[in-house]
Design a protein around this motif. Structure first.
Motif, PDB file in Angstrom:
ATOM      1  N   ARG A  31       0.843  -1.196   0.000  1.00  0.00           N
ATOM      2  CA  ARG A  31       0.000   0.000   0.000  1.00  0.00           C
ATOM      3  C   ARG A  31       0.876   1.243   0.000  1.00  0.00           C
ATOM      4  O   ARG A  31       1.960   1.254   0.593  1.00  0.00           O
ATOM      5  N   PRO A  32       0.410   2.302  -0.635  1.00  0.00           N
ATOM      6  CA  PRO A  32       1.218   3.529  -0.688  1.00  0.00           C
ATOM      7  C   PRO A  32       1.358   4.210   0.671  1.00  0.00           C
ATOM      8  O   PRO A  32       0.500   4.063   1.541  1.00  0.00           O
TER       9      PRO A  32
ATOM     10  N   PRO B 248       6.069   1.084  -2.757  1.00  0.00           N
ATOM     11  CA  PRO B 248       7.343   0.372  -2.895  1.00  0.00           C
ATOM     12  C   PRO B 248       7.316  -0.594  -4.075  1.00  0.00           C
ATOM     13  O   PRO B 248       6.281  -1.168  -4.407  1.00  0.00           O
ATOM     14  N   ALA B 249       8.474  -0.751  -4.712  1.00  0.00           N
ATOM     15  CA  ALA B 249       8.627  -1.698  -5.818  1.00  0.00           C
ATOM     16  C   ALA B 249      10.069  -2.206  -5.809  1.00  0.00           C
ATOM     17  O   ALA B 249      10.983  -1.479  -5.435  1.00  0.00           O
TER      18      ALA B 249
ATOM     19  N   TRP C 174      10.851   3.369  -5.124  1.00  0.00           N
ATOM     20  CA  TRP C 174       9.542   3.903  -4.768  1.00  0.00           C
ATOM     21  C   TRP C 174       8.958   4.582  -5.991  1.00  0.00           C
ATOM     22  O   TRP C 174       9.613   5.419  -6.609  1.00  0.00           O
ATOM     23  N   LYS C 175       7.730   4.168  -6.355  1.00  0.00           N
ATOM     24  CA  LYS C 175       7.029   4.756  -7.503  1.00  0.00           C
ATOM     25  C   LYS C 175       5.862   5.575  -6.984  1.00  0.00           C
ATOM     26  O   LYS C 175       5.264   5.231  -5.973  1.00  0.00           O
TER      27      LYS C 175
END
Length: 41
Positions: free
Chosen positions: A21-22, A28-29, A37-38
């Motif tokens: 979750r953002p 996170p990726a 982090w996108k």
């Protein structure tokens, strides 16, 4: 708006890493074995 403490920020970051979750608009990726982090859409 900031976090009330470093501990709260660390907990929110850990939760985001576990769930995907953002946190504050960033998700996170993992890319090529590195954390990135996108921007969340």
């Amino acid at each position: 708006m900031g976090r009330p403490s470093y501990l709260a920020l660390l907990r929110a970051t850990a939760d985001s890493l576990e769930t995907g979750r953002p946190i504050r608009g960033w998700r996170p990726a993992v890319r090529k074995g590195e954390l990135d982090w996108k921007q969340a859409r």
